[in-house]
Design a protein around this motif. Structure first.
Motif, PDB file in Angstrom:
ATOM      1  N   GLY A  87      -2.740  -0.825   5.674  1.00 11.82           N
ATOM      2  CA  GLY A  87      -2.079  -2.156   6.007  1.00 11.82           C
ATOM      3  C   GLY A  87      -1.665  -2.608   4.316  1.00 11.82           C
ATOM      4  N   GLU A  88      -2.472  -2.530   3.450  1.00 10.18           N
ATOM      5  CA  GLU A  88      -2.034  -2.948   2.014  1.00 10.18           C
ATOM      6  C   GLU A  88      -0.655  -1.947   1.552  1.00 10.18           C
ATOM      7  OE1 GLU A  88      -3.787  -3.826  -2.369  1.00 10.18           O
ATOM      8  OE2 GLU A  88      -4.948  -2.843  -0.706  1.00 10.18           O
ATOM      9  N   GLY A  89      -0.586  -0.670   2.057  1.00  9.55           N
ATOM     10  CA  GLY A  89       0.358   0.108   1.568  1.00  9.55           C
ATOM     11  C   GLY A  89       1.680  -0.142   2.511  1.00  9.55           C
ATOM     12  N   LEU A  90       1.687  -0.649   3.726  1.00  8.56           N
ATOM     13  CA  LEU A  90       2.507  -1.043   4.531  1.00  8.56           C
ATOM     14  C   LEU A  90       3.249  -2.296   3.934  1.00  8.56           C
ATOM     15  CD1 LEU A  90       1.673  -0.446   8.068  1.00  8.56           C
ATOM     16  CD2 LEU A  90       3.524   0.554   6.767  1.00  8.56           C
ATOM     17  N   GLY A  91       2.233  -3.072   3.485  1.00  7.40           N
ATOM     18  CA  GLY A  91       2.585  -4.406   3.002  1.00  7.40           C
ATOM     19  C   GLY A  91       3.614  -4.419   1.705  1.00  7.40           C
ATOM     20  N   MET A  92       3.030  -3.302   0.913  1.00 12.37           N
ATOM     21  CA  MET A  92       3.750  -3.317  -0.333  1.00 12.37           C
ATOM     22  C   MET A  92       5.318  -2.500  -0.169  1.00 12.37           C
ATOM     23  SD  MET A  92       0.910  -1.648  -3.201  1.00 12.37           S
ATOM     24  CE  MET A  92      -0.667  -2.256  -3.554  1.00 12.37           C
ATOM     25  N   LEU A  93       5.397  -1.626   0.744  1.00  9.97           N
ATOM     26  CA  LEU A  93       6.488  -0.913   0.866  1.00  9.97           C
ATOM     27  C   LEU A  93       7.353  -1.893   1.562  1.00  9.97           C
ATOM     28  CD1 LEU A  93       5.534   2.337   2.163  1.00  9.97           C
ATOM     29  CD2 LEU A  93       6.563   2.132   0.110  1.00  9.97           C
ATOM     30  N   ALA A  94       7.163  -3.028   2.366  1.00 13.53           N
ATOM     31  CA  ALA A  94       7.817  -3.882   3.041  1.00 13.53           C
ATOM     32  C   ALA A  94       8.432  -4.733   2.296  1.00 13.53           C
ATOM     33  CB  ALA A  94       6.932  -4.502   4.224  1.00 13.53           C
ATOM     34  N   GLY A 150       2.281   1.732  -4.629  1.00 14.13           N
ATOM     35  CA  GLY A 150       2.106   2.609  -3.417  1.00 14.13           C
ATOM     36  C   GLY A 150       3.303   3.891  -3.292  1.00 14.13           C
ATOM     37  N   TYR A 151       4.025   3.830  -4.479  1.00 15.58           N
ATOM     38  CA  TYR A 151       5.062   4.965  -4.206  1.00 15.58           C
ATOM     39  C   TYR A 151       5.158   5.902  -5.467  1.00 15.58           C
ATOM     40  CZ  TYR A 151       8.282   2.616  -7.464  1.00 15.58           C
ATOM     41  OH  TYR A 151       9.108   1.780  -8.336  1.00 15.58           O
ATOM     42  N   ALA A 152       5.469   6.991  -5.379  1.00 17.84           N
ATOM     43  CA  ALA A 152       5.730   8.127  -6.340  1.00 17.84           C
ATOM     44  C   ALA A 152       7.221   8.530  -6.518  1.00 17.84           C
ATOM     45  CB  ALA A 152       4.855   9.223  -6.493  1.00 17.84           C
ATOM     46  N   ILE A 153       8.074   7.891  -7.525  1.00 16.01           N
ATOM     47  CA  ILE A 153       9.373   8.266  -7.748  1.00 16.01           C
ATOM     48  C   ILE A 153       9.681   9.555  -7.724  1.00 16.01           C
ATOM     49  CG2 ILE A 153       9.687   7.752 -10.272  1.00 16.01           C
ATOM     50  CD1 ILE A 153      12.255   6.282  -9.667  1.00 16.01           C
ATOM     51  N   GLN A 154       8.784  10.280  -8.450  1.00 13.32           N
ATOM     52  CA  GLN A 154       9.195  11.799  -8.682  1.00 13.32           C
ATOM     53  C   GLN A 154       8.887  12.696  -7.442  1.00 13.32           C
ATOM     54  OE1 GLN A 154       6.393  10.014  -9.595  1.00 13.32           O
ATOM     55  NE2 GLN A 154       4.577  11.226  -9.946  1.00 13.32           N
ATOM     56  N   GLY A 155       8.459  11.953  -6.473  1.00 11.92           N
ATOM     57  CA  GLY A 155       8.343  12.687  -5.125  1.00 11.92           C
ATOM     58  C   GLY A 155       9.021  12.269  -3.852  1.00 11.92           C
ATOM     59  N   LEU A 156       8.596  12.111  -2.777  1.00 10.57           N
ATOM     60  CA  LEU A 156       9.340  11.950  -1.768  1.00 10.57           C
ATOM     61  C   LEU A 156      10.048  10.413  -1.828  1.00 10.57           C
ATOM     62  CD1 LEU A 156       6.838  13.107   1.175  1.00 10.57           C
ATOM     63  CD2 LEU A 156       9.045  14.130   0.622  1.00 10.57           C
ATOM     64  N   ALA A 157       9.333   9.674  -2.315  1.00 14.02           N
ATOM     65  CA  ALA A 157       9.901   8.123  -2.583  1.00 14.02           C
ATOM     66  C   ALA A 157      10.978   8.080  -3.298  1.00 14.02           C
ATOM     67  CB  ALA A 157       8.591   7.222  -3.023  1.00 14.02           C
ATOM     68  N   GLY A 158      11.343   9.139  -3.964  1.00 11.00           N
ATOM     69  CA  GLY A 158      12.719   9.217  -4.660  1.00 11.00           C
ATOM     70  C   GLY A 158      13.900   8.941  -3.740  1.00 11.00           C
ATOM     71  N   ALA A 159      13.725   9.413  -2.424  1.00 12.54           N
ATOM     72  CA  ALA A 159      14.664   9.117  -1.544  1.00 12.54           C
ATOM     73  C   ALA A 159      14.900   7.611  -1.240  1.00 12.54           C
ATOM     74  CB  ALA A 159      14.290   9.839   0.015  1.00 12.54           C
ATOM     75  N   PHE A 160      13.736   6.793  -1.525  1.00  5.57           N
ATOM     76  CA  PHE A 160      14.034   5.255  -1.499  1.00  5.57           C
ATOM     77  C   PHE A 160      14.801   4.581  -2.472  1.00  5.57           C
ATOM     78  CE2 PHE A 160       9.232   5.411   0.353  1.00  5.57           C
ATOM     79  CZ  PHE A 160       9.887   6.262   1.601  1.00  5.57           C
ATOM     80  N   VAL A 161      15.138   5.328  -3.496  1.00  3.36           N
ATOM     81  CA  VAL A 161      15.471   4.471  -4.755  1.00  3.36           C
ATOM     82  C   VAL A 161      16.873   4.776  -4.891  1.00  3.36           C
ATOM     83  CG1 VAL A 161      15.367   4.571  -7.196  1.00  3.36           C
ATOM     84  CG2 VAL A 161      13.409   4.966  -6.030  1.00  3.36           C
ATOM     85  N   THR A 162      17.846   3.512  -4.847  1.00  2.00           N
ATOM     86  CA  THR A 162      19.178   3.369  -4.902  1.00  2.00           C
ATOM     87  C   THR A 162      19.981   3.107  -6.131  1.00  2.00           C
ATOM     88  OG1 THR A 162      19.332   0.985  -4.292  1.00  2.00           O
ATOM     89  CG2 THR A 162      19.488   2.543  -2.660  1.00  2.00           C
TER      90      THR A 162
END
Length: 197
Positions: A87-94, A150-162
């Motif tokens: 729940g905390e992770g979802l809140g951070m990403l939101a 709650g994210y790793a820019i060097q991993g999968l979350a790199g796809a989130f970064v514009t």
């Protein structure tokens, strides 16, 4: 002079190795509680300096330098730590979705014969709009759970970064340009130092 990294972070050790700097790791184990009304920049700088001082105090009279760092992800003046639950992770990403946030890293270098050298580096990171399904899929991986924000820019979350304004390596956990400058000034060689100097 031997370099000790006052951290258990494999990412910081990998970043140092990337610029040819060898070190051994020795976690500082300090209280990382944020002080009341403490700004994020002051918080990461204080923790980096406390970590470096704690480890340096274990090696009196030794020819060692101690490098420490602390990173915080900040949105709306709130420091987003490591998510403790789904729940905390979802809140951070939101909260991060479709917005820009700051990543601050404090770095501190203690050497046997000088005053500690320290600074804070800020990077602005912008996320694309994320839907609930994407957030759920990301939280189903191992990636976000030990990462600030709650994210790793060097991993999968790199796809989130514009967009990134500033140091990419800072977001991973150690701003390399600033770290290299501190280490070079202290005579600690890396892969970019001329041979024999």
């Amino acid at each position: 002079m031997e370099l000790i990294l006052a951290s258990a972070s494999p990412r910081r050790r990998e970043l140092l190795a990337q610029i040819g700097v060898q070190c051994r790791c020795e976690p500082a184990d300090i209280d990382e509680t944020q002080l009341p009304d403490e700004a994020a920049e002051d918080y990461v700088l204080r923790l980096a300096c406390e970590k470096a001082a704690r480890v340096a105090a274990r090696h009196p009279g030794e020819a060692v330098a101690v490098l420490a760092a602390d990173t915080a992800v900040v949105l709306d003046d709130d420091i987003l730590g490591k998510p403790a639950s789904r729940g905390e992770g979802l809140g951070m990403l939101a909260r991060l979705s479709g917005r820009s946030h700051s990543v601050f890293t404090g770095i501190c270098l203690c050497t046997p014969d000088g005053e500690p050298q320290a600074e804070v580096v800020e990077t602005r990171v912008t996320f694309t709009q994320l839907n609930h399904r994407q957030c759920e899929a990301y939280l189903a991986t191992d990636e976000p759970w030990d990462k600030a924000g709650g994210y790793a820019i060097q991993g999968l979350a790199g796809a989130f970064v514009t967009a990134i304004d500033g140091s990419y390596s800072n977001v991973v956990g150690l701003p390399l340009a600033e770290t290299w400058r501190l280490l070079s000034a202290a005579g600690i060689a890396g892969g970019l130092e001329p041979a024999g100097e």
